[in-house]
Design a protein around this motif. Structure first.
Motif, PDB file in Angstrom:
ATOM      1  N   ILE A  86      59.419  -4.626   4.460  1.00  0.00           N
ATOM      2  CA  ILE A  86      59.354  -5.519   3.305  1.00  0.00           C
ATOM      3  C   ILE A  86      59.983  -4.820   2.105  1.00  0.00           C
ATOM      4  N   THR A  87      61.002  -5.422   1.553  1.00  0.00           N
ATOM      5  CA  THR A  87      61.696  -4.860   0.392  1.00  0.00           C
ATOM      6  C   THR A  87      61.107  -5.430  -0.897  1.00  0.00           C
ATOM      7  N   ALA A  88      61.580  -4.906  -2.032  1.00  0.00           N
ATOM      8  CA  ALA A  88      61.151  -5.442  -3.320  1.00  0.00           C
ATOM      9  C   ALA A  88      61.509  -6.921  -3.433  1.00  0.00           C
ATOM     10  N   GLY A  89      62.685  -7.277  -2.921  1.00  0.00           N
ATOM     11  CA  GLY A  89      63.100  -8.677  -2.933  1.00  0.00           C
ATOM     12  C   GLY A  89      62.223  -9.553  -2.051  1.00  0.00           C
ATOM     13  N   ASP A  90      61.852  -9.015  -0.883  1.00  0.00           N
ATOM     14  CA  ASP A  90      60.954  -9.764   0.013  1.00  0.00           C
ATOM     15  C   ASP A  90      59.600  -9.992  -0.653  1.00  0.00           C
ATOM     16  N   LEU A  91      59.082  -8.927  -1.263  1.00  0.00           N
ATOM     17  CA  LEU A  91      57.782  -9.037  -1.928  1.00  0.00           C
ATOM     18  C   LEU A  91      57.824 -10.100  -3.025  1.00  0.00           C
ATOM     19  N   LEU A  92      58.881 -10.077  -3.817  1.00  0.00           N
ATOM     20  CA  LEU A  92      59.030 -11.074  -4.872  1.00  0.00           C
ATOM     21  C   LEU A  92      59.029 -12.481  -4.290  1.00  0.00           C
ATOM     22  N   GLN A  93      59.756 -12.666  -3.200  1.00  0.00           N
ATOM     23  CA  GLN A  93      59.816 -13.988  -2.579  1.00  0.00           C
ATOM     24  C   GLN A  93      58.440 -14.407  -2.041  1.00  0.00           C
ATOM     25  N   HIS A  94      57.705 -13.464  -1.439  1.00  0.00           N
ATOM     26  CA  HIS A  94      56.371 -13.771  -0.915  1.00  0.00           C
ATOM     27  C   HIS A  94      55.425 -14.173  -2.045  1.00  0.00           C
TER      28      HIS A  94
END
Length: 461
Positions: A86-94
């Motif tokens: 999980i990347t920073a971008g993934d976390l933001l999207q979640h």
């Protein structure tokens, strides 16, 4: 972990855990590896030097068997790489998905907290690869816990922002919320998913997640002492009834108490209200009943935030269901009164000069319950009369007063369950200073045990 799992435990008796031991986390990695390859980035050695897995080996069900019952030379998490984390971008999207799928969060974002405020705190994840690893495993293998963690993180950040804390401090509180339950990844899944009532030993095992999370985070580069402290304190309570150290308000940090109230309200919502189709607005009466346990300022902020969302209260019951609802509340009130009377008599009969801090903590909980609910509307004569009238003749719907009283009723059931469990753990710990007092408590608990879990309105822990 939510507040619905609180109970009294001595920190000295918490199960010993080491990041070098192989347990549930290895099994989760093996399961994940079937769809998202997990590879050893170095030779994995036992503490005695035995080669267990060579560099570039795939961690699957077969290879994990070689690690079982071994103490490793280095923590397993430090020796593996997950192909896609999980990347920073993934976390933001979640987080954005969580907000857009939750009426309350969406309303709050529209009124006060723009989505852009999430970008800086999510970016912090890029510097913490081990945290990325833990979140990836949690999302894949304990998805419900991951979703709750996202909600706790949003609440923690919003509360910190409402308190106008510096951006750096708000970011650290967000990271503490994001990592507060990583210790759950190392607990026995059979206990976590046990269908039966948990024993005192089971609860002690569950509560050890705090100590495990603390040990893990303390060794991660880039995780500040303030984050570690907040995670350590997320089950502590201002009135001294939390764990693992039974601290009081003057001993607790602001970040720790922000995380504590955020974790608690998420637990209340998910464990009691969500399955019933109820809303965040209904958390307010429950929170009001627990002001002594949490930082007052954070409670006020949470109440203001929920009211600001302007979400209406749902109609819990209407039409022909009203009489049955009212009769059930009347019976539950009687049940709770009898239960509390038994607990109070048992814990106060041993006196207050015993010099046992842990027993004093139990007695303080009794006093807290008595004080809190004496002033509530739960046992007021006009409420009883209203319920009796509703039970005897059909009404179109229940009033807001009765709806709030039903929430208070559930809260009292929770407190009595919790106190009963705390008492059971104290007795089974063998740490009582006076054997005669311990035996008296044991006799009293035998009478009380019939009440535990028998309440129809008691929330599931």
């Amino acid at each position: 972990m939510s507040r619905d799992q609180q109970s009294f435990v001595s920190s000295e008796r918490s199960p010993v855990w080491s990041p070098l031991q192989v347990g549930a986390y290895a099994d989760y990695l093996a399961l994940l590896s079937a769809t998202n390859p997990v590879v050893a980035v170095e030779d994995i050695l036992a503490r005695d030097g035995e080669l267990l897995l060579t560099q570039a080996s795939l961690l699957d069900q077969k290879s994990i068997v070689r690690l079982k019952n071994k103490m490793l030379a280095r923590p397993l998490a430090d020796s593996i790489r997950i192909e896609k984390t999980i990347t920073a971008g993934d976390l933001l999207q979640h987080l954005l998905d969580t907000i857009r799928s939750t009426e309350y969060f969406q309303s709050l974002a529209e009124r006060k907290h723009p989505l852009s405020s999430l970008e800086p705190v999510c970016a912090m994840l890029s510097d913490l690869p081990l945290v990325q690893q833990f979140l990836t495993v949690m999302a894949a293998q304990m998805n419900d816990l991951y979703h709750r963690t996202l909600c706790v993180s949003l609440w923690s950040l919003y509360i910190a922002q409402e308190m106008r804390l510096p951006a750096h401090d708000s970011g650290e509180i967000f990271l503490a919320a994001l990592t507060h339950d990583v210790g759950m990844l190392h607990l026995n899944p059979q206990i976590l998913h046990k269908p039966d009532e948990l024993t005192a030993d089971d609860w002690q095992h569950v509560q050890s997640h705090v100590d495990i999370s603390t040990k893990i985070l303390r060794d991660i580069p880039g995780v500040s002492p303030a984050i570690v402290t907040a995670v350590t304190e997320h089950h502590e309570r201002c009135d001294g009834t939390g764990y693992p150290f039974a601290k009081v308000e003057s001993e607790l940090s602001i970040p720790g108490q922000i995380l504590a109230v955020a974790d608690a309200i998420v637990g209340i919502y998910f464990n009691r209200f969500k399955a019933q189709g109820r809303r965040w607005r209904e958390v307010i009466p429950v929170l009001e009943m627990n002001r002594a346990a949490y930082l007052y300022r954070s409670c006020d902020i949470v109440t203001t935030m929920i009211l600001r969302s302007e979400l209406p209260l749902p109609n819990l019951v209407s039409g022909s269901g009203v009489p049955e609802f009212a009769e059930r509340m009347l019976q539950q009130n009687l049940h709770l009164q009898n239960w509390f009377t038994q607990l109070r008599e048992c814990l106060t009969s041993v006196g207050y000069t015993h010099g046992d801090r842990k027993l004093h903590a139990l007695q303080n909980v009794v006093l807290h319950i008595a004080t809190t609910f004496k002033g509530s509307l739960l046992f007021k004569e006009d409420l009883r009369e209203s319920l009796e009238s509703m039970a005897s003749e059909e009404a179109d719907s229940i009033s807001k007063v009765v709806a709030d009283a039903s929430l208070v009723q559930q809260e009292m059931a929770f407190h009595l369950q919790r106190l009963s469990r705390m008492m059971q753990m104290y007795i089974s710990s063998g740490e009582g200073k006076d054997p005669k007092i311990t035996q008296r408590l044991q006799d009293g608990f035998t009478k009380i045990s019939g009440y535990i879990g028998s309440s129809t309105n008691t929330p599931q822990s």
